[in-house]
Design a protein around this motif. Structure first.
Motif, PDB file in Angstrom:
ATOM      1  N   MET A 100       0.824  -1.199   0.000  1.00  0.00           N
ATOM      2  CA  MET A 100       0.000   0.000   0.000  1.00  0.00           C
ATOM      3  C   MET A 100       0.865   1.259   0.000  1.00  0.00           C
ATOM      4  N   MET A 101       2.025   1.199   0.658  1.00  0.00           N
ATOM      5  CA  MET A 101       2.927   2.339   0.621  1.00  0.00           C
ATOM      6  C   MET A 101       3.469   2.531  -0.793  1.00  0.00           C
ATOM      7  N   GLY A 102       3.729   1.418  -1.497  1.00  0.00           N
ATOM      8  CA  GLY A 102       4.163   1.511  -2.891  1.00  0.00           C
ATOM      9  C   GLY A 102       3.123   2.205  -3.753  1.00  0.00           C
ATOM     10  N   LEU A 103       1.852   1.927  -3.490  1.00  0.00           N
ATOM     11  CA  LEU A 103       0.787   2.626  -4.202  1.00  0.00           C
ATOM     12  C   LEU A 103       0.829   4.115  -3.885  1.00  0.00           C
ATOM     13  N   GLY A 104       1.043   4.445  -2.615  1.00  0.00           N
ATOM     14  CA  GLY A 104       1.086   5.847  -2.218  1.00  0.00           C
ATOM     15  C   GLY A 104       2.202   6.624  -2.889  1.00  0.00           C
ATOM     16  N   LEU A 105       3.302   5.939  -3.220  1.00  0.00           N
ATOM     17  CA  LEU A 105       4.415   6.606  -3.898  1.00  0.00           C
ATOM     18  C   LEU A 105       4.023   7.127  -5.273  1.00  0.00           C
ATOM     19  N   HIS A 106       2.953   6.564  -5.849  1.00  0.00           N
ATOM     20  CA  HIS A 106       2.499   6.993  -7.168  1.00  0.00           C
ATOM     21  C   HIS A 106       1.445   8.096  -7.090  1.00  0.00           C
ATOM     22  N   LEU A 107       1.050   8.473  -5.889  1.00  0.00           N
ATOM     23  CA  LEU A 107      -0.065   9.394  -5.732  1.00  0.00           C
ATOM     24  C   LEU A 107       0.387  10.768  -5.268  1.00  0.00           C
ATOM     25  N   ARG A 108      -0.347  11.759  -5.716  1.00  0.00           N
ATOM     26  CA  ARG A 108      -0.162  13.133  -5.275  1.00  0.00           C
ATOM     27  C   ARG A 108      -1.533  13.720  -4.960  1.00  0.00           C
ATOM     28  N   PRO A 109      -1.588  14.781  -4.202  1.00  0.00           N
ATOM     29  CA  PRO A 109      -2.902  15.395  -3.935  1.00  0.00           C
ATOM     30  C   PRO A 109      -3.665  15.743  -5.203  1.00  0.00           C
ATOM     31  N   VAL A 110      -2.922  16.088  -6.281  1.00  0.00           N
ATOM     32  CA  VAL A 110      -3.582  16.459  -7.526  1.00  0.00           C
ATOM     33  C   VAL A 110      -4.367  15.283  -8.104  1.00  0.00           C
ATOM     34  N   ASP A 111      -3.958  14.034  -7.779  1.00  0.00           N
ATOM     35  CA  ASP A 111      -4.702  12.882  -8.272  1.00  0.00           C
ATOM     36  C   ASP A 111      -6.123  12.868  -7.733  1.00  0.00           C
ATOM     37  N   PHE A 112      -6.308  13.380  -6.530  1.00  0.00           N
ATOM     38  CA  PHE A 112      -7.645  13.453  -5.961  1.00  0.00           C
ATOM     39  C   PHE A 112      -8.424  14.643  -6.523  1.00  0.00           C
ATOM     40  N   TYR A 113      -7.697  15.687  -6.925  1.00  0.00           N
ATOM     41  CA  TYR A 113      -8.364  16.829  -7.524  1.00  0.00           C
ATOM     42  C   TYR A 113      -8.990  16.466  -8.874  1.00  0.00           C
ATOM     43  N   ARG A 114      -8.460  15.412  -9.510  1.00  0.00           N
ATOM     44  CA  ARG A 114      -9.003  15.004 -10.805  1.00  0.00           C
ATOM     45  C   ARG A 114     -10.447  14.517 -10.684  1.00  0.00           C
ATOM     46  N   PRO A 172      -0.373   3.410   5.348  1.00  0.00           N
ATOM     47  CA  PRO A 172       0.748   3.229   4.420  1.00  0.00           C
ATOM     48  C   PRO A 172       0.610   4.059   3.148  1.00  0.00           C
ATOM     49  N   VAL A 173      -0.630   4.175   2.609  1.00  0.00           N
ATOM     50  CA  VAL A 173      -0.834   5.006   1.422  1.00  0.00           C
ATOM     51  C   VAL A 173      -0.471   6.457   1.727  1.00  0.00           C
ATOM     52  N   SER A 174      -0.899   6.945   2.873  1.00  0.00           N
ATOM     53  CA  SER A 174      -0.572   8.322   3.264  1.00  0.00           C
ATOM     54  C   SER A 174       0.935   8.509   3.449  1.00  0.00           C
ATOM     55  N   THR A 175       1.595   7.489   3.992  1.00  0.00           N
ATOM     56  CA  THR A 175       3.049   7.551   4.170  1.00  0.00           C
ATOM     57  C   THR A 175       3.753   7.666   2.826  1.00  0.00           C
ATOM     58  N   GLY A 176       3.315   6.840   1.862  1.00  0.00           N
ATOM     59  CA  GLY A 176       3.899   6.898   0.526  1.00  0.00           C
ATOM     60  C   GLY A 176       3.692   8.253  -0.122  1.00  0.00           C
ATOM     61  N   MET A 177       2.509   8.823   0.056  1.00  0.00           N
ATOM     62  CA  MET A 177       2.230  10.144  -0.507  1.00  0.00           C
ATOM     63  C   MET A 177       3.106  11.211   0.130  1.00  0.00           C
ATOM     64  N   LEU A 214      10.084  14.093  -0.333  1.00  0.00           N
ATOM     65  CA  LEU A 214      11.323  13.551  -0.906  1.00  0.00           C
ATOM     66  C   LEU A 214      11.036  12.987  -2.299  1.00  0.00           C
ATOM     67  N   PRO A 215      10.699  13.843  -3.255  1.00  0.00           N
ATOM     68  CA  PRO A 215      10.262  13.366  -4.579  1.00  0.00           C
ATOM     69  C   PRO A 215      11.309  12.522  -5.308  1.00  0.00           C
ATOM     70  N   LYS A 216      12.575  12.920  -5.247  1.00  0.00           N
ATOM     71  CA  LYS A 216      13.613  12.152  -5.948  1.00  0.00           C
ATOM     72  C   LYS A 216      13.779  10.758  -5.343  1.00  0.00           C
ATOM     73  N   PHE A 217      13.756  10.702  -4.033  1.00  0.00           N
ATOM     74  CA  PHE A 217      13.861   9.410  -3.350  1.00  0.00           C
ATOM     75  C   PHE A 217      12.653   8.531  -3.674  1.00  0.00           C
ATOM     76  N   ALA A 218      11.463   9.131  -3.720  1.00  0.00           N
ATOM     77  CA  ALA A 218      10.239   8.381  -4.017  1.00  0.00           C
ATOM     78  C   ALA A 218      10.274   7.821  -5.432  1.00  0.00           C
ATOM     79  N   ILE A 219      10.778   8.625  -6.376  1.00  0.00           N
ATOM     80  CA  ILE A 219      10.871   8.170  -7.763  1.00  0.00           C
ATOM     81  C   ILE A 219      11.821   6.976  -7.878  1.00  0.00           C
ATOM     82  N   ARG A 220      12.942   7.027  -7.134  1.00  0.00           N
ATOM     83  CA  ARG A 220      13.879   5.897  -7.157  1.00  0.00           C
ATOM     84  C   ARG A 220      13.257   4.639  -6.559  1.00  0.00           C
TER      85      ARG A 220
END
Length: 295
Positions: free
Chosen positions: A18-32, A148-153, A159-165
């Motif tokens: 679930m944390m891995g899923l959160g790494l792909h999410l941003r607040p803007v995803d909910f704005y969609r 975990p999703v919130s943690t990933g977000m 830490l965007p660069k770390f999250a992307i890695r």
């Protein structure tokens, strides 16, 4: 090993996924949600209401045992799986919409899954008194998903660069854990596996086909584009079976209840792949037909 598996490994594995899923999410995803209100409503309504109702009818129509019925209802109540994004990418669906649906679905299911599970246990176990799922178990489902999703977000935001890695290794880890959990569930019930497949297999296949049919054709009826309809179909068909298996094994402590989710893990990828190929071939035929008309 079984006690360690139930109390430590399974919850930890699901939390990582679930944390891995959160790494792909941003607040803007909910704005969609505001950008695609129609398709979002149709997809979530289909997932949270129609599919749960269909699963209930299948359980009664095919006269499944109470344990398998609860297991199938648990699958129906589980949100869309993160791997639906991969299928959406492979077959050229709307990735942004898929991420939005998965994010919204995961958060909503945190509240709806315990409710549906409780009603299922009351109905199928035919108890005179309602079964109260302890608050600690409800909290466990909540913390295994939303936290975990919130943690990933948060990692992605601060830490965007770390999250992307982390994206690629977390995806590999998630898929590996999904297969590991699936095989563990099968191993624990290996002596009854063949009987289980014959008993619950037809119901799982019917439910999987219904998920794909509803996910694709209801948006079509509502004049949603084919690209978005395909995305809805993947999101609705590919459930988070790791969540369903973990709840069955770790929260409810019943290995048989995990069997429907384990078998569904196979069916959903087979059905989704075949359907994606079918839609892709249709698109190719239409493309070549238009080219011939132009020529």
């Amino acid at each position: 090993m079984d006690s360690e598996l139930f109390t430590v490994f399974l919850p930890l594995t699901l939390a990582l996924m679930m944390m891995g899923l959160g790494l792909h999410l941003r607040p803007v995803d909910f704005y969609r949600l505001a950008q695609y209100p129609k398709v979002i409503f149709i997809a979530l309504f289909s997932q949270l209401v129609l599919l749960v109702g269909i699963a209930f009818l299948i359980c009664n129509f095919l006269n499944l045992s109470p344990i398998f019925s609860i297991g199938l209802m648990l699958v129906a109540a589980s949100p869309g799986g993160p791997t639906s994004t991969i299928m959406t990418y492979l077959f050229k669906g709307d990735i942004a919409l898929n991420i939005t649906l998965t994010a919204a679905n995961s958060v909503i299911a945190t509240f709806t899954l315990p409710f549906i599970l409780n009603l299922s246990m009351i109905y199928f176990l035919q108890t005179a008194q309602p079964i109260d799922i302890p608050a600690t178990k409800i909290a466990k489902v909540f913390f295994l998903t939303l936290v975990p999703v919130s943690t990933g977000m948060c990692l992605r935001y601060f830490l965007p660069k770390f999250a992307i890695r982390l994206h690629h290794p977390m995806r590999i880890l998630s898929l590996s854990c999904l297969f590991f959990i699936f095989f563990i569930a099968l191993y624990l019930e290996r002596h009854n596996l063949i009987q289980y497949i014959f008993e619950v297999g037809p119901a799982i296949a019917l439910f999987c086909f219904s998920s794909m049919f509803i996910g694709f054709f209801i948006p079509h009826i509502a004049n949603i584009t084919e690209k978005q309809a395909l995305t809805c179909s993947f999101e609705i068909t590919i459930h988070n079976t790791a969540l369903a298996i973990t709840v069955a094994l770790s929260v409810l402590g019943n290995t048989a209840m995990a069997i429907p989710a384990g078998i569904y893990s196979i069916f959903m990828f087979v059905f989704a792949t075949l359907f994606g190929l079918l839609v892709s071939q249709k698109k190719d035929r239409l493309f070549f037909k238009r080219q011939n008309l132009i020529d």
